[in-house]
Structure formats: C-alpha cells, structure tokens
Design a protein around this motif. Structure first.
Motif, short mmCIF file in Angstrom:
data_model
loop_
_atom_site.label_atom_id
_atom_site.label_comp_id
_atom_site.label_asym_id
_atom_site.label_seq_id
_atom_site.Cartn_x
_atom_site.Cartn_y
_atom_site.Cartn_z
N GLN A 41 0.82 -1.20 0.00
CA GLN A 41 0.00 0.00 0.00
C GLN A 41 0.86 1.26 0.00
OE1 GLN A 41 -3.16 0.17 2.85
NE2 GLN A 41 -3.99 -1.83 2.31
N VAL A 42 1.97 1.24 0.74
CA VAL A 42 2.86 2.40 0.73
C VAL A 42 3.48 2.57 -0.65
CG1 VAL A 42 5.01 3.33 1.67
CG2 VAL A 42 3.32 2.33 3.21
N ARG A 43 3.88 1.48 -1.27
CA ARG A 43 4.41 1.55 -2.63
C ARG A 43 3.38 2.13 -3.59
NH1 ARG A 43 9.76 1.58 -3.21
NH2 ARG A 43 10.79 -0.31 -2.45
N ALA A 44 2.13 1.69 -3.46
CA ALA A 44 1.08 2.18 -4.34
C ALA A 44 0.88 3.69 -4.15
CB ALA A 44 -0.23 1.43 -4.07
N LEU A 45 0.97 4.16 -2.91
CA LEU A 45 0.84 5.58 -2.65
C LEU A 45 2.01 6.35 -3.25
CD1 LEU A 45 -0.70 7.88 -1.27
CD2 LEU A 45 0.55 7.35 0.84
N GLU A 46 3.22 5.82 -3.10
CA GLU A 46 4.39 6.48 -3.68
C GLU A 46 4.29 6.56 -5.19
OE1 GLU A 46 7.98 5.60 -0.51
OE2 GLU A 46 7.36 3.96 -1.81
N GLU A 47 3.80 5.48 -5.81
CA GLU A 47 3.64 5.49 -7.27
C GLU A 47 2.57 6.49 -7.69
OE1 GLU A 47 2.85 1.46 -8.30
OE2 GLU A 47 4.88 0.77 -7.75
N ASP A 48 1.50 6.57 -6.90
CA ASP A 48 0.43 7.54 -7.21
C ASP A 48 0.95 8.97 -7.14
OD1 ASP A 48 -1.87 9.42 -6.22
OD2 ASP A 48 -2.90 7.73 -7.15
N LEU A 81 8.34 8.32 -0.20
CA LEU A 81 7.90 8.82 1.10
C LEU A 81 8.78 8.32 2.24
CD1 LEU A 81 4.07 8.31 0.56
CD2 LEU A 81 5.35 10.45 0.39
N PHE A 82 9.47 7.18 2.01
CA PHE A 82 10.36 6.60 3.02
C PHE A 82 11.72 6.32 2.41
CE2 PHE A 82 6.14 5.31 4.57
CZ PHE A 82 6.22 5.66 5.91
N ARG A 83 12.75 6.44 3.23
CA ARG A 83 14.05 5.86 2.92
C ARG A 83 14.12 4.54 3.65
NH1 ARG A 83 15.62 11.33 2.83
NH2 ARG A 83 15.74 11.39 5.12
N ARG A 84 14.36 3.47 2.94
CA ARG A 84 14.32 2.13 3.52
C ARG A 84 15.73 1.65 3.77
NH1 ARG A 84 10.17 3.26 0.24
NH2 ARG A 84 8.12 2.23 0.51
N GLY A 85 16.04 1.36 5.05
CA GLY A 85 17.32 0.79 5.41
C GLY A 85 17.19 -0.70 5.68
N HIS A 86 18.26 -1.30 6.18
CA HIS A 86 18.26 -2.74 6.44
C HIS A 86 17.27 -3.09 7.54
CE1 HIS A 86 19.50 -6.84 6.91
NE2 HIS A 86 20.00 -6.64 8.12
N ARG A 87 17.26 -2.34 8.64
CA ARG A 87 16.38 -2.66 9.76
C ARG A 87 15.51 -1.48 10.18
NH1 ARG A 87 17.27 -7.32 12.51
NH2 ARG A 87 19.15 -8.50 12.01
N ARG A 88 15.50 -0.42 9.39
CA ARG A 88 14.72 0.75 9.80
C ARG A 88 14.27 1.51 8.57
NH1 ARG A 88 18.55 5.18 12.58
NH2 ARG A 88 16.68 6.39 12.15
N ILE A 89 13.25 2.31 8.76
CA ILE A 89 12.79 3.21 7.72
C ILE A 89 12.76 4.62 8.31
CG2 ILE A 89 11.43 1.51 6.46
CD1 ILE A 89 8.94 2.61 7.86
N GLU A 90 12.90 5.61 7.46
CA GLU A 90 12.75 6.99 7.90
C GLU A 90 12.06 7.79 6.81
OE1 GLU A 90 17.18 8.71 7.03
OE2 GLU A 90 16.90 7.72 8.96
#
Length: 300
Positions: free
Chosen positions: A43-50, A55-64
């Motif tokens: 759902q987050v991916r779909a929002l980003e594509e829309d 919207l997020f930077r995705r790390g190995h064990r965390r997002i920001e």
C-alpha cells in the motif's frame, strides 16, 4: 488528459501511510491496521507510485521519512485525527462511548487496572480502551482522549495528580527467611531493579536511595534486573528479593499486606504523575466523568 495534481489518493492508502509514518515501522503499522507486513509495504508503494515521490528511505532494519513523507505525515495526522473525532461525535446511536487512555505499563497494571472496575460499574455504556506504553502518544493525532504521564514537574504537560515517594518493599515471606531490620541488612538480600532499554522506560534507581541511607558502597548478595516495573514488583511478591516501591503504585499491595516495608519512612521522588486531557475530548461526558473519577481516586 493529465490527471489533476490535487487529485486525492485512496483514503485507505493514506491511513496506512499515517500509521507507518507514526510508528516508523511497517510491522507495527500492520498490527495496528490488522494487515500483513507485506500488505502495508504494497500500500505504501502504491501511494508512492500515485504521488510520484518516495515517502520513506528504507534501510536494512529501519525506515525513515523523506521530506515529502514528513510533509504528508503532518497533514495526514491532523486530518485523520479530525476525522476520527468527527465520526465519533456523530456515530449513531448505540449510546455507547469509547474512552481512549494512554499511560505507562507500571501505572496501568499496578494502580489503574485494579480500580477500573469501579469506573465501568459507575458508568455503564462507556467502553475503555487502554494503551500501556512508554511511548509518548500524540493525543489528537492518535485518537486518545486522556493521558496519565510520568516525569519531572516542568518537563511533563498536564495537571499533577500524584506526587511520588520511594521506599524498599518485599514480601512478608522474605522477612521470615532472612533478617532485614536496618538498611545495612540489604547486603544479605537480592535487590530487584528496573533497567530501561536505551534510557527509555521508568527508571528505578537503588543508587540514590542507598546514597540517602548513607550506604553508597553497599553490595547486595545479588541483583535481578527487569525491563518493566511490573515484573520487578511481581518478583518482590514472589519473595525473590527487595524492590524499590513507588507510591502510589504499590499502595494497594501494602494495604493488603502482600508487600511490606521493612524500614520506616520513604524518600521523596523527583517525578510525579500528570493527567493530560485532549482539549476537544473534554466536551464529551465520558471524558469528564473519567477525569472526575480519577481525581477522586487520587484524593482517596
């Protein structure tokens, strides 16, 4: 024909994004939204594509959050909180109200929960939703009506409800097993303590109490450390050692003689408990009733 730039994405995507942005965790957002972690990610991916932005930077064990993510989160928090309050005010009419309260795990388990039956008995039709967490919840943004918070005066919002005092406590059984007539006798006992992770949580420090008792170098027989205050008190009830009792949290256990105080007197704490009511929620009768009930219980 190009799509209007102010066209809104689907609401369910925005609600899921708000949960993930607030928690900074797809897993915790999934628990909150009753979805799988992969569904939240989709759902987050779909929002980003829309929107055409990350919207997020995705790390190995965390997002920001990215800068667009922070801007969207601020708007979603305000709007979704407003929607929740409006829906609650017009939802028809089972004549039931839900009261959402957040507080610390120790206060919830040791003081509030044993008394909640009195409130629900006095106020039929009011359902209580209790969040026990060390995280400071945003009342308006996260849909809470009240908070009972723990901290130092001047550092915590709200009306002070309880001052705090500290004193050693143990089970009566422990007193029968080994002498504990004066503070120096703690050398023969196990001390129960709470150690917060990364500085979070409710600190229970034996060091300052021993310093005040004139025994800064005392070495106990052993220590048992816990991540939560409720667990330390449970160990004290089981006779596993001596804990630092925090009044008013242990008052009921002392009154019932499930715990006892081996030494006279207590030490004033620099912390206290504060009641914070979300301003818009105070208009609701259930919220005003809970506030009045809590203050009455505190005075008692």
């Amino acid at each position: 024909m190009p799509k209007p730039v102010d066209r809104l994405p689907p609401l369910d995507l925005l609600v899921t994004f708000e949960a993930a942005a607030r928690q900074l965790s797809f897993t915790r957002a999934a628990d909150e939204r009753f979805l799988t972690q992969s569904a939240v990610s989709r759902q987050v991916r779909a929002l980003e594509e829309d929107l055409g932005v990350a919207l997020f930077r995705r790390g190995h064990r965390r997002i920001e959050l990215t800068e667009p993510g922070r801007r969207l989160h601020a708007a979603c928090s305000e709007l979704i909180g407003s929607l929740r309050r409006t829906v609650a005010s017009i939802r028809a009419p089972a004549r039931r109200e839900t009261l959402a309260l957040t507080t610390t795990p120790g206060f919830a388990s040791l003081w509030l929960i044993p008394r909640l039956a009195d409130f629900t008995r006095e106020h039929p039709g009011v359902d209580v939703r209790l969040d026990a967490s060390f995280e400071t919840r945003g009342l308006r943004a996260e849909g809470f009506d009240l908070a009972i918070r723990y901290g130092r005066p001047g550092h915590v919002e709200g009306r002070q409800v309880f001052a705090e005092a500290i004193l050693p406590v143990c089970s009566p059984k422990l007193l029968r097993q080994a002498p504990l007539a004066r503070p120096a006798d703690l050398r023969q006992h196990v001390l129960l303590q709470v150690v917060g992770q990364g500085g979070a949580g409710m600190p229970v420090e034996w060091g300052p109490w021993l310093q005040a008792a004139g025994l800064p170098d005392l070495q106990p027989r052993a220590t048992l450390s816990f991540s939560g205050y409720g667990e330390a008190i449970a160990a004290a009830l089981a006779g596993q050692g001596v804990a630092l009792g925090r009044r008013p949290l242990v008052d009921t256990l002392l009154k019932r003689r499930q715990l006892v105080t081996p030494f006279e007197g207590s030490t004033a704490s620099s912390r206290a408990y504060f009641l914070l009511v979300e301003p818009g929620a105070r208009e609701r009768p259930a919220v005003r009733a809970f506030e009045a009930w809590l203050l009455k219980q505190a005075q008692a």
